[in-house]
Write a protein that holds these residues in place. Sequence first.
Motif, PDB file in Angstrom:
ATOM      1  N   LEU A 102       0.829  -1.199   0.000  1.00 21.16           N
ATOM      2  CA  LEU A 102       0.000   0.000   0.000  1.00 21.16           C
ATOM      3  C   LEU A 102       0.871   1.260   0.000  1.00 21.16           C
ATOM      4  N   ARG A 103       1.977   1.236   0.725  1.00 16.14           N
ATOM      5  CA  ARG A 103       2.897   2.373   0.749  1.00 16.14           C
ATOM      6  C   ARG A 103       3.453   2.634  -0.654  1.00 16.14           C
ATOM      7  N   ILE A 104       3.875   1.560  -1.332  1.00 16.78           N
ATOM      8  CA  ILE A 104       4.415   1.678  -2.690  1.00 16.78           C
ATOM      9  C   ILE A 104       3.345   2.219  -3.649  1.00 16.78           C
ATOM     10  N   LEU A 105       2.153   1.651  -3.558  1.00 19.59           N
ATOM     11  CA  LEU A 105       1.064   2.085  -4.436  1.00 19.59           C
ATOM     12  C   LEU A 105       0.687   3.546  -4.181  1.00 19.59           C
ATOM     13  N   ARG A 106       0.669   3.948  -2.926  1.00 20.19           N
ATOM     14  CA  ARG A 106       0.359   5.352  -2.592  1.00 20.19           C
ATOM     15  C   ARG A 106       1.413   6.294  -3.168  1.00 20.19           C
ATOM     16  N   GLU A 107       2.686   5.893  -3.078  1.00 16.98           N
ATOM     17  CA  GLU A 107       3.761   6.709  -3.669  1.00 16.98           C
ATOM     18  C   GLU A 107       3.527   6.886  -5.166  1.00 16.98           C
ATOM     19  N   LEU A 108       3.160   5.793  -5.825  1.00 17.24           N
ATOM     20  CA  LEU A 108       2.898   5.849  -7.271  1.00 17.24           C
ATOM     21  C   LEU A 108       1.677   6.711  -7.564  1.00 17.24           C
ATOM     22  N   GLN A 109       0.630   6.558  -6.772  1.00 14.09           N
ATOM     23  CA  GLN A 109      -0.583   7.348  -6.970  1.00 14.09           C
ATOM     24  C   GLN A 109      -0.330   8.839  -6.760  1.00 14.09           C
ATOM     25  N   ASN A 110       0.610   9.176  -5.914  1.00 11.02           N
ATOM     26  CA  ASN A 110       0.890  10.581  -5.615  1.00 11.02           C
ATOM     27  C   ASN A 110       1.724  11.285  -6.676  1.00 11.02           C
ATOM     28  N   LYS A 111       2.222  10.537  -7.650  1.00 11.09           N
ATOM     29  CA  LYS A 111       2.906  11.183  -8.766  1.00 11.09           C
ATOM     30  C   LYS A 111       1.855  11.977  -9.546  1.00 11.09           C
ATOM     31  N   VAL A 171      -6.648  -0.762  -5.697  1.00 16.63           N
ATOM     32  CA  VAL A 171      -5.438  -0.343  -4.995  1.00 16.63           C
ATOM     33  C   VAL A 171      -5.543  -0.722  -3.517  1.00 16.63           C
ATOM     34  N   ASN A 172      -6.716  -0.577  -2.932  1.00 17.09           N
ATOM     35  CA  ASN A 172      -6.900  -0.797  -1.499  1.00 17.09           C
ATOM     36  C   ASN A 172      -7.371  -2.188  -1.108  1.00 17.09           C
ATOM     37  N   MET A 173      -8.286  -2.756  -1.861  1.00 20.72           N
ATOM     38  CA  MET A 173      -8.968  -3.970  -1.429  1.00 20.72           C
ATOM     39  C   MET A 173      -8.301  -5.279  -1.838  1.00 20.72           C
ATOM     40  N   ASP A 174      -7.485  -5.262  -2.872  1.00 24.09           N
ATOM     41  CA  ASP A 174      -6.885  -6.505  -3.360  1.00 24.09           C
ATOM     42  C   ASP A 174      -5.473  -6.706  -2.831  1.00 24.09           C
ATOM     43  N   ALA A 175      -5.089  -7.974  -2.700  1.00 22.85           N
ATOM     44  CA  ALA A 175      -3.704  -8.315  -2.368  1.00 22.85           C
ATOM     45  C   ALA A 175      -2.885  -8.203  -3.652  1.00 22.85           C
ATOM     46  N   TRP A 176      -1.625  -7.842  -3.521  1.00 22.60           N
ATOM     47  CA  TRP A 176      -0.761  -7.626  -4.676  1.00 22.60           C
ATOM     48  C   TRP A 176       0.448  -8.544  -4.625  1.00 22.60           C
ATOM     49  N   LYS A 177       0.837  -9.081  -5.777  1.00 19.90           N
ATOM     50  CA  LYS A 177       2.056  -9.890  -5.910  1.00 19.90           C
ATOM     51  C   LYS A 177       3.206  -8.971  -6.310  1.00 19.90           C
ATOM     52  N   GLY A 178       4.424  -9.445  -6.091  1.00 25.26           N
ATOM     53  CA  GLY A 178       5.611  -8.660  -6.431  1.00 25.26           C
ATOM     54  C   GLY A 178       5.664  -8.261  -7.891  1.00 25.26           C
ATOM     55  N   THR A 179       5.318  -9.184  -8.793  1.00 26.30           N
ATOM     56  CA  THR A 179       5.375  -8.875 -10.225  1.00 26.30           C
ATOM     57  C   THR A 179       4.317  -7.834 -10.607  1.00 26.30           C
ATOM     58  N   GLU A 180       3.192  -7.848  -9.903  1.00 24.09           N
ATOM     59  CA  GLU A 180       2.136  -6.872 -10.176  1.00 24.09           C
ATOM     60  C   GLU A 180       2.593  -5.467  -9.761  1.00 24.09           C
ATOM     61  N   LEU A 181       3.221  -5.375  -8.606  1.00 22.91           N
ATOM     62  CA  LEU A 181       3.755  -4.084  -8.165  1.00 22.91           C
ATOM     63  C   LEU A 181       4.840  -3.590  -9.105  1.00 22.91           C
ATOM     64  N   LYS A 182       5.649  -4.517  -9.587  1.00 24.51           N
ATOM     65  CA  LYS A 182       6.733  -4.147 -10.507  1.00 24.51           C
ATOM     66  C   LYS A 182       6.170  -3.500 -11.773  1.00 24.51           C
ATOM     67  N   LYS A 183       5.089  -4.066 -12.313  1.00 29.03           N
ATOM     68  CA  LYS A 183       4.456  -3.475 -13.505  1.00 29.03           C
ATOM     69  C   LYS A 183       3.969  -2.062 -13.222  1.00 29.03           C
ATOM     70  N   MET A 184       3.413  -1.858 -12.027  1.00 26.82           N
ATOM     71  CA  MET A 184       2.933  -0.525 -11.675  1.00 26.82           C
ATOM     72  C   MET A 184       4.113   0.441 -11.538  1.00 26.82           C
ATOM     73  N   GLN A 185       5.221  -0.031 -10.974  1.00 28.59           N
ATOM     74  CA  GLN A 185       6.402   0.815 -10.824  1.00 28.59           C
ATOM     75  C   GLN A 185       7.027   1.144 -12.177  1.00 28.59           C
ATOM     76  N   LEU A 186       6.955   0.238 -13.109  1.00 30.21           N
ATOM     77  CA  LEU A 186       7.523   0.445 -14.445  1.00 30.21           C
ATOM     78  C   LEU A 186       6.598   1.260 -15.349  1.00 30.21           C
ATOM     79  N   GLY A 187       5.324   1.294 -15.003  1.00 23.76           N
ATOM     80  CA  GLY A 187       4.335   1.967 -15.840  1.00 23.76           C
ATOM     81  C   GLY A 187       4.091   3.402 -15.442  1.00 23.76           C
TER      82      GLY A 187
END
Length: 132
Positions: free
Chosen positions: A7-16, A62-78
């Motif tokens: 969630l911390r990683i996703l929030r950082e991405l959302q705040n861009k 972003v909030n309700m689902d569990a995330w796998k490492g590869t899924e977060l990686k795609k979000m970080q790369l996108g």
Amino acid sequence: MASPEDLRILRELQNKPENKVCVDCPMKNPQWASLSYGTFMCLECSGKHRSLGVHISYVRSVNMDAWKGTELKKMQLGGNAKANNFFKKYGVDKLTPITQKYHTKAAEIYREVMSAAAEGRKYTPPSPAEAA
């Protein structure tokens, strides 16, 4: 439920700044994501993405689902700007209807670009002229 670290990683991405508006419409504060494209979207657009099928757009909350490492990686790369710039280069406007936009050759190529990047393999997309 997303773990606190995810969630911390996703929030950082959302705040861009680029991710504070839905990838497909002008709605602010998107809370859904397409793992296929590494993009954030609003609730309304997420429903349209879900109707495309997971082979076209795999959608997560972003909030309700569990995330796998590869899924977060795609979000970080996108990111929404990266996706929209890619589509624009291939002649697909941000406001193109979702059912049209994600059935284009550009969408197919971008899904492969994102998958290759997340998996750490080389992929050179065809130029817009070659894809036409």
